[in-house]
Scaffold this active site. Structure first.
Site, short mmCIF file in Angstrom:
data_model
loop_
_atom_site.label_atom_id
_atom_site.label_comp_id
_atom_site.label_asym_id
_atom_site.label_seq_id
_atom_site.Cartn_x
_atom_site.Cartn_y
_atom_site.Cartn_z
N ARG A 159 -28.61 28.84 21.15
CA ARG A 159 -28.95 27.46 21.27
C ARG A 159 -28.24 26.88 22.71
O ARG A 159 -26.93 27.15 23.03
CB ARG A 159 -28.31 26.93 20.13
CG ARG A 159 -28.38 25.11 20.13
CD ARG A 159 -27.94 24.70 18.55
NE ARG A 159 -26.52 24.62 18.61
CZ ARG A 159 -26.03 23.94 17.31
NH1 ARG A 159 -26.93 22.97 16.80
NH2 ARG A 159 -24.89 24.03 17.03
N ASP A 442 -17.43 21.13 14.14
CA ASP A 442 -17.86 21.31 15.62
C ASP A 442 -18.15 20.04 16.00
O ASP A 442 -17.72 18.97 15.37
CB ASP A 442 -18.81 22.16 15.60
CG ASP A 442 -20.14 21.80 14.92
OD1 ASP A 442 -20.15 20.49 14.45
OD2 ASP A 442 -21.24 22.44 14.82
#
Length: 528
Positions: A159, A442
């Protein structure tokens, strides 16, 4: 470093391994070819935000109705991607990557984005780790421990960072290069042919798209890159994270733009919740209760998930469930029992709804999640044939945020402050993913924390005990939470982390009058 005319790359001890003359030329070519379109799309985002602020709410696009009603399908996914029952995600840290590839998950997503703090060292070493994973020679010796890959490993996805981020350590013609193009160019240059030779391919996750035009840009980047390196078109496969409320209205169109390169959609739940708070920051009817109350059973979250599954299966591609952020604790059976119960419940719902696979953040949860999918799949490896013709989702259903049941509590406010402070200090210290209170946090979860506080203050919300959420209350709690964090970490570690800076940034973001679009933008200015 192999600087070329118009290209300047900052020094790094390992930089020349990644930025070879050929790789640097490839990066520069992609940046020069596509940066202008990227910039135009970012300008379009800002213009659309202004319209939303003034009361224009999203709807399904009339000009693309033929795409939604058409009976087309995306190109069939390649054989290595048929079984994606459990995917594990994590940063591009070498040890974590080896453990994740060995975890028993079908896919490992190496995350250059929300789980990585983009220090220059993390960016360069992360690219080397990804390169070595493609070559299957990634090893690590730490003290007496030796880490290496098993014979059977997870399929690697990468990603990249989102369209909105720049990489200031790579300058092309006097401007910072788009971080997404740097991440993609290097992983593709060093890994595309290697992965194809091993029977897999260059597989990616695309984050934070807000429209099908942004997907079209990625498709054009993919074709250009494949042609430039003589890789057959269609070799690239990308799963799009539907993690913005605007993308939810354009799922068919996003798949259509990427139809030769599509590997499904993923329900990026944490960023999606943040996107709702951000896009509708000006509107009180979109204020969210405590983060723990905004579950996948909230009506607006159910509508988005059902539409995602139905859309993917109609187009013949995988529908991937969201992240299980709970993490077990091998030293605390009670915490582990709670995590397993929560993950079991969430994954059972996703499998029953028709998802073809799901995400976890910890190797111990791979068998837990797989058991729930195996129970529903009964010997199959996906549910692509499970059509959902009964699903008919309206724009009003996707926007039904005001039907979310829950309240705003002191505990919820304190958790947002605590997680925000801990995460931001870690990020500034080079850590992009952090275990806090047995949850994997995150950038997306930190975004929820600060955006909720911003909403509650701006719209005059009160806690369930009647106290108004004010800047003064937030500052008071922040002081107390700083003391709690110091107690948890110990004075020595607390002193080594930039908590003072983190507190300043968190308060600037949460207490400002104007909503700052991404917390990573001001934070990036403070990184080495």
């Amino acid at each position: 470093m192999h600087n070329q005319p118009g290209v300047q790359i900052d020094d790094h001890p390992l930089g020349e391994e990644v930025f070879t003359p050929e790789a640097t030329a490839f990066v520069a070519d992609l940046v020069r070819t596509f940066r202008g379109r990227r910039d135009d799309l970012l300008s379009a985002r800002l213009e659309r935000q202004e319209r939303i602020n003034h009361g224009e709410f999203p709807d399904f696009l009339p000009e693309t109705s033929a795409v939604r009603s058409g009976d087309w399908k995306a190109s069939p996914e390649p054989e290595p991607l048929m079984d994606r029952r459990v995917e594990i995600t994590g940063p591009t840290d070498r040890k974590m990557m080896i453990n994740a590839l060995n975890s028993g998950a079908r896919v490992f997503m190496a995350d250059c984005e929300d789980a990585t703090s983009p220090t220059w060292d993390n960016v360069v070493s992360g690219q080397i780790n990804i390169r070595d994973a493609y070559r299957r020679n990634i090893t690590l010796d730490q003290g007496e421990k030796h880490y290496q890959l098993n014979d059977e490993i997870a399929t690697l996805f990468v990603r990249f960072r989102g369209w909105h981020l720049d990489e200031r350590h790579v300058m092309v013609d006097g401007q910072a290069a788009p971080a997404s193009l740097v991440d993609f160019a290097l992983t593709f240059f060093h890994g595309a042919q290697k992965s194809l030779d091993q029977g897999a391919g260059p597989f990616y996750y695309l984050p934070k798209l807000e429209s099908h035009l942004e997907a079209r840009l990625w498709n054009d980047v993919f074709n250009h890159a494949q042609d430039a390196l003589n890789i057959p078109r269609g070799s690239i496969r990308a799963t799009v994270l539907v993690e913005t409320i605007l993308a939810a209205f354009e799922m068919d169109e996003i798949i259509y733009e990427l139809r030769e390169h599509s590997a499904g959609l993923n329900a990026g739940r944490w960023d999606y919740i943040f996107s709702v708070a951000k896009k509708f920051a000006a509107h009180k009817s979109f204020v969210l209760p405590d983060r723990n109350d905004v579950s996948m059973t909230a009506p607006f979250m159910r509508a988005y998930t059902e539409l995602l599954i139905a859309t993917c299966h109609k187009r013949g591609i995988h529908a991937m469930g969201g992240m299980a952020a709970f993490i077990p604790n091998r030293h605390d059976p009670e915490v582990t029992e709670h995590a397993i119960a929560k993950v079991t419940q969430g994954k059972a719902l996703e499998a029953a709804d028709g998802c073809d696979g799901t995400w976890v953040a910890h190797p111990d949860l791979v068998p837990v999640a797989q058991a729930e999918f195996d129970a529903v799949l009964q010997g199959a490896v996906h549910q692509l044939d499970r059509q959902r013709p009964e699903v008919s989702i309206t724009a009003a259903a996707l926007l039904s945020v005001d039907q979310t049941v829950g309240s705003i509590t002191e505990e919820g406010l304190r958790i947002n402050i605590h997680v925000g402070l801990r995460y931001l200090a870690g990020w500034l210290n080079g850590l992009g993913a952090a275990a806090i209170h047995n949850m994997m946090e995150d950038a997306a979860t930190a975004e929820i924390c600060r955006s909720q506080i911003w909403q509650w203050i701006q719209h005059g919300c009160s806690l369930d005990d009647g106290r108004l959420v004010t800047p003064a209350l937030v500052r008071e709690f922040a002081e107390q939470e700083m003391g709690s964090i110091e107690e948890t970490l110990g004075a020595e570690m607390f002193a080594q982390w930039p908590f003072g800076q983190a507190k300043q940034v968190f308060e600037d973001l949460a207490l400002t009058d104007e909503f700052i679009e991404f917390l990573t933008l001001p934070l990036y200015e403070l990184l080495d």
